[in-house]
Design a protein around this motif. Structure first.
Motif, PDB file in Angstrom:
ATOM      1  N   LEU A   1       5.111   5.905  -9.916  1.00  0.00           N
ATOM      2  CA  LEU A   1       6.171   5.217  -9.153  1.00  0.00           C
ATOM      3  C   LEU A   1       6.382   3.797  -9.678  1.00  0.00           C
ATOM      4  CD1 LEU A   1       5.270   6.514  -5.579  1.00  0.00           C
ATOM      5  CD2 LEU A   1       7.408   6.990  -6.832  1.00  0.00           C
ATOM      6  N   ALA A   2       5.282   3.117 -10.048  1.00  0.00           N
ATOM      7  CA  ALA A   2       5.406   1.757 -10.592  1.00  0.00           C
ATOM      8  C   ALA A   2       6.230   1.796 -11.878  1.00  0.00           C
ATOM      9  CB  ALA A   2       4.024   1.166 -10.843  1.00  0.00           C
ATOM     10  N   MET A   3       5.972   2.773 -12.718  1.00  0.00           N
ATOM     11  CA  MET A   3       6.739   2.884 -13.970  1.00  0.00           C
ATOM     12  C   MET A   3       8.195   3.232 -13.683  1.00  0.00           C
ATOM     13  SD  MET A   3       3.865   4.834 -16.232  1.00  0.00           S
ATOM     14  CE  MET A   3       4.866   5.058 -17.682  1.00  0.00           C
ATOM     15  N   GLU A   4       8.405   4.137 -12.754  1.00  0.00           N
ATOM     16  CA  GLU A   4       9.774   4.570 -12.440  1.00  0.00           C
ATOM     17  C   GLU A   4      10.620   3.418 -11.898  1.00  0.00           C
ATOM     18  OE1 GLU A   4       9.857   7.994  -9.852  1.00  0.00           O
ATOM     19  OE2 GLU A   4      11.964   7.652  -9.325  1.00  0.00           O
ATOM     20  N   TYR A   5      10.016   2.564 -11.066  1.00  0.00           N
ATOM     21  CA  TYR A   5      10.796   1.502 -10.402  1.00  0.00           C
ATOM     22  C   TYR A   5      10.678   0.148 -11.096  1.00  0.00           C
ATOM     23  CZ  TYR A   5      11.825   4.606  -6.508  1.00  0.00           C
ATOM     24  OH  TYR A   5      12.296   5.621  -5.739  1.00  0.00           O
ATOM     25  N   GLY A   6       9.787   0.016 -12.072  1.00  0.00           N
ATOM     26  CA  GLY A   6       9.637  -1.257 -12.780  1.00  0.00           C
ATOM     27  C   GLY A   6       8.847  -2.292 -12.013  1.00  0.00           C
ATOM     28  N   PHE A   7       8.023  -1.850 -11.047  1.00  0.00           N
ATOM     29  CA  PHE A   7       7.111  -2.754 -10.354  1.00  0.00           C
ATOM     30  C   PHE A   7       5.746  -2.677 -11.030  1.00  0.00           C
ATOM     31  CE2 PHE A   7       9.851  -1.524  -6.522  1.00  0.00           C
ATOM     32  CZ  PHE A   7      10.669  -2.631  -6.666  1.00  0.00           C
ATOM     33  N   ARG A   8       4.855  -3.637 -10.670  1.00  0.00           N
ATOM     34  CA  ARG A   8       3.498  -3.560 -11.204  1.00  0.00           C
ATOM     35  C   ARG A   8       2.666  -2.543 -10.427  1.00  0.00           C
ATOM     36  NH1 ARG A   8       0.982  -9.383 -12.851  1.00  0.00           N
ATOM     37  NH2 ARG A   8       2.796 -10.203 -13.914  1.00  0.00           N
ATOM     38  N   TYR A   9       1.646  -2.060 -11.072  1.00  0.00           N
ATOM     39  CA  TYR A   9       0.622  -1.232 -10.419  1.00  0.00           C
ATOM     40  C   TYR A   9      -0.629  -2.078 -10.321  1.00  0.00           C
ATOM     41  CZ  TYR A   9      -3.042   2.327 -10.029  1.00  0.00           C
ATOM     42  OH  TYR A   9      -4.127   3.067  -9.626  1.00  0.00           O
ATOM     43  N   THR A  10      -1.298  -2.043  -9.198  1.00  0.00           N
ATOM     44  CA  THR A  10      -2.619  -2.672  -9.160  1.00  0.00           C
ATOM     45  C   THR A  10      -3.689  -1.643  -8.821  1.00  0.00           C
ATOM     46  OG1 THR A  10      -4.103  -4.267  -8.089  1.00  0.00           O
ATOM     47  CG2 THR A  10      -2.237  -3.499  -6.771  1.00  0.00           C
ATOM     48  N   PRO A  11      -4.776  -1.679  -9.586  1.00  0.00           N
ATOM     49  CA  PRO A  11      -5.902  -0.821  -9.229  1.00  0.00           C
ATOM     50  C   PRO A  11      -6.613  -1.386  -8.006  1.00  0.00           C
ATOM     51  CG  PRO A  11      -6.522  -2.279 -11.014  1.00  0.00           C
ATOM     52  CD  PRO A  11      -5.067  -2.548 -10.734  1.00  0.00           C
ATOM     53  N   ARG A  12      -7.600  -0.674  -7.555  1.00  0.00           N
ATOM     54  CA  ARG A  12      -8.545  -1.188  -6.548  1.00  0.00           C
ATOM     55  C   ARG A  12      -9.916  -1.141  -7.220  1.00  0.00           C
ATOM     56  NH1 ARG A  12      -7.559  -1.818  -1.372  1.00  0.00           N
ATOM     57  NH2 ARG A  12      -9.034  -0.346  -0.457  1.00  0.00           N
TER      58      ARG A  12
ATOM     59  N   VAL B   1       0.872  -1.182   0.000  1.00  0.00           N
ATOM     60  CA  VAL B   1       0.000   0.000   0.000  1.00  0.00           C
ATOM     61  C   VAL B   1       0.912   1.237   0.000  1.00  0.00           C
ATOM     62  CG1 VAL B   1      -1.746   1.293   1.280  1.00  0.00           C
ATOM     63  CG2 VAL B   1      -1.804  -1.226   1.262  1.00  0.00           C
ATOM     64  N   VAL B   2       0.755   2.047  -1.044  1.00  0.00           N
ATOM     65  CA  VAL B   2       1.665   3.187  -1.245  1.00  0.00           C
ATOM     66  C   VAL B   2       0.876   4.490  -1.294  1.00  0.00           C
ATOM     67  CG1 VAL B   2       3.339   4.195  -2.857  1.00  0.00           C
ATOM     68  CG2 VAL B   2       3.315   1.719  -2.484  1.00  0.00           C
ATOM     69  N   THR B   3       1.450   5.510  -0.634  1.00  0.00           N
ATOM     70  CA  THR B   3       0.840   6.843  -0.687  1.00  0.00           C
ATOM     71  C   THR B   3       1.656   7.776  -1.575  1.00  0.00           C
ATOM     72  OG1 THR B   3      -0.015   6.553   1.533  1.00  0.00           O
ATOM     73  CG2 THR B   3       0.056   8.804   0.705  1.00  0.00           C
ATOM     74  N   ASP B   4       2.969   7.735  -1.384  1.00  0.00           N
ATOM     75  CA  ASP B   4       3.818   8.621  -2.187  1.00  0.00           C
ATOM     76  C   ASP B   4       5.253   8.090  -2.222  1.00  0.00           C
ATOM     77  OD1 ASP B   4       5.047   9.361   0.236  1.00  0.00           O
ATOM     78  OD2 ASP B   4       3.581  10.948   0.545  1.00  0.00           O
TER      79      ASP B   4
END
Ligand code: SAM
Ligand code: 2KA
Ligand code: SF4
Ligand code: MG
Length: 259
Positions: A236-247, A184-187
Motif C-alpha cells: 500500500l505504501a508503494m501504491e500510494y507513494g507514502f512511506r512504510y515504517t517497520p516496527r 496504523v494500517v491493517t489493509d
C-alpha cells in the motif's frame, strides 16, 4: 521491570508530596522502533492514562487498565540521565499530552540538551520544547466495537469514535513542530480515510504536508500478527507513494515489556 512493579520508587515519590509528578508505566532504554528515527538509541518514558481506547493498543496497561508509579520530574530526569549513551528521549504513553506535567518534563529534558520525540494520538496540543511530534491519528478501524473490545462489550466505542480526530489539535501540532503522521494500517480499507484526513488537514493548515511526512505502519503487537499485515501495508505504501515504517522493536524483541 515496569516501574509500576517498583514499590521503592513509589516511596521515594511519596516523600516529595508537593513536587510535580507524572504517572509512569515504564521507563527504559531501547532503539526507536518506529518512524523516520527508527534505529536511534533512545530512552523511553511511558506515561499512563489515555483519552482513547484503540482495540489493538499495544500498551494495554496505559489505556484499558492503567498501572503506574507517580514519579517526580527529578526522579524521571535522573533515570533518563542514568542511560548515559542516549541523547534522544521519547515521551510516550498512553497519551503523554493529557498531562500538563509533560510540558515541564520536556522543558527539563530540553534544558539538558536532549532531543525529544513525543508520541501522540494527535487529539491534544500543548506548547512545549518538542523536537519531533510523532503523530498517530486514529482511524475508524481502531474503534473498540463490541466484536473487538479487549476488555468489555463496546462500552468505549462511542467516546473513542467521537474523540479520535481533532483537526484543530492536529493542525496546531503540524504547524508548531517538525512532525510525522504515522497511521496504523491493517489493509486497503484504511486508505480512503487516510486520504480524506490528509485532504482536510492540508486545507486546515498553511504548513506543507508532503507525502513523505506520511508513514504507514502495519498493525501488530506481535511478530506473528506483523507477519500477516506487513506485506500488505508495504504494498500500500508503494501504491500510494507514502512511506512504510517497520516496527523494529517487535521484530527484535516481540512483545516483551521495556523494549
Ligand atoms: C501506545 S501508542 C502511545 C502514544 C499515543 N497514544 C499514540 O497512540 O500515538 C505508541 C504508538 O504505538 C502505536 N500502536 C499501538 N498499538 C499498535 C498496534 N497494535 N500495532 C501497530 N501500532 C500500534 C500507536 O499508533 C502509536 O504510534
Ligand atoms: N522500541 C520502541 N520504539 C517505539 N517507538 C514508539 C513506541 C511507543 O510505544 O510509543 C515505541 C516502543 O514502545 N518501543
Ligand atoms: S491512543 Fe495510543 S495509548 Fe491510547 S489506546 Fe490508542 S494506541 Fe493506546
Ligand atoms: Mg510501543
Amino acid at each position: 521491570m515496569p516501574v509500576s512493579d517498583s514499590a521503592d520508587r513509589e516511596c521515594v515519590a511519596d516523600r516529595n508530596p508537593n513536587g510535580e509528578r507524572l504517572p509512569i508505566n515504564e521507563l527504559f532504554y531501547s532503539l526507536q522502533g518506529e518512524g523516520t528515527l527508527a534505529g536511534v538509541p533512545s530512552v523511553f518514558v511511558r506515561t499512563s492514562g489515555c483519552n482513547l481506547r484503540c482495540w489493538f493498543c499495544d500498551s494495554y496497561h496505559t489505556s484499558w487498565e492503567p498501572t503506574h508509579a507517580r514519579m517526580s520530574l527529578e526522579e524521571i530526569v535522573a533515570e533518563v540521565e542514568a542511560h548515559a549513551e542516549a541523547d534522544h528521549v521519547v515521551l510516550t504513553g498512553g497519551e503523554p499530552l493529557l498531562h500538563e506535567e509533560s510540558v515541564d518534563l520536556l522543558e527539563a529534558l530540553d534544558e539538558r540538551g536532549y532531543h525529544t520525540t513525543v508520541e501522540t494520538n494527535g487529539t491534544i496540543h500543548r506548547e512545549a520544547p518538542i523536537d519531533f511530534a510523532s503523530i498517530s491519528p486514529k482511524l475508524e478501524s481502531s474503534t473498540p466495537t463490541s466484536e473487538r473490545d479487549p476488555k468489555g462489550d463496546g462500552e468505549w466505542a462511542e467516546r473513542h469514535e467521537n474523540d479520535r480526530i481533532d483537526f484543530e489539535a492536529l493542525a496546531a501540532l503540524v504547524e508548531d513542530y517538525p512532525f510525522q503522521l504515522k497511521f496504523v494500517v491493517t489493509d486497503a480499507d484504511d486508505m480512503p480515510e487516510i486520504l480524506e484526513l490528509l485532504e482536510e488537514l492540508r486545507d486546515a493548515t498553511s504548513e506543507p504536508i508532503g507525502d513523505d511526512d506520511v508513514l504507514l505502519m502495519p498493525e501488530g503487537a506481535t511478530r506473528e500478527r506483523l507477519a500477516e499485515t506487513r506485506g500488505r501495508v508495504a504494498e500500500l505504501a508503494m501504491e500510494y507513494g507514502f512511506r512504510y515504517t517497520p516496527r523494529l522493536h517487535v521484530d527484535l524483541w516481540n512483545d516483551a515489556p521495556e523494549t
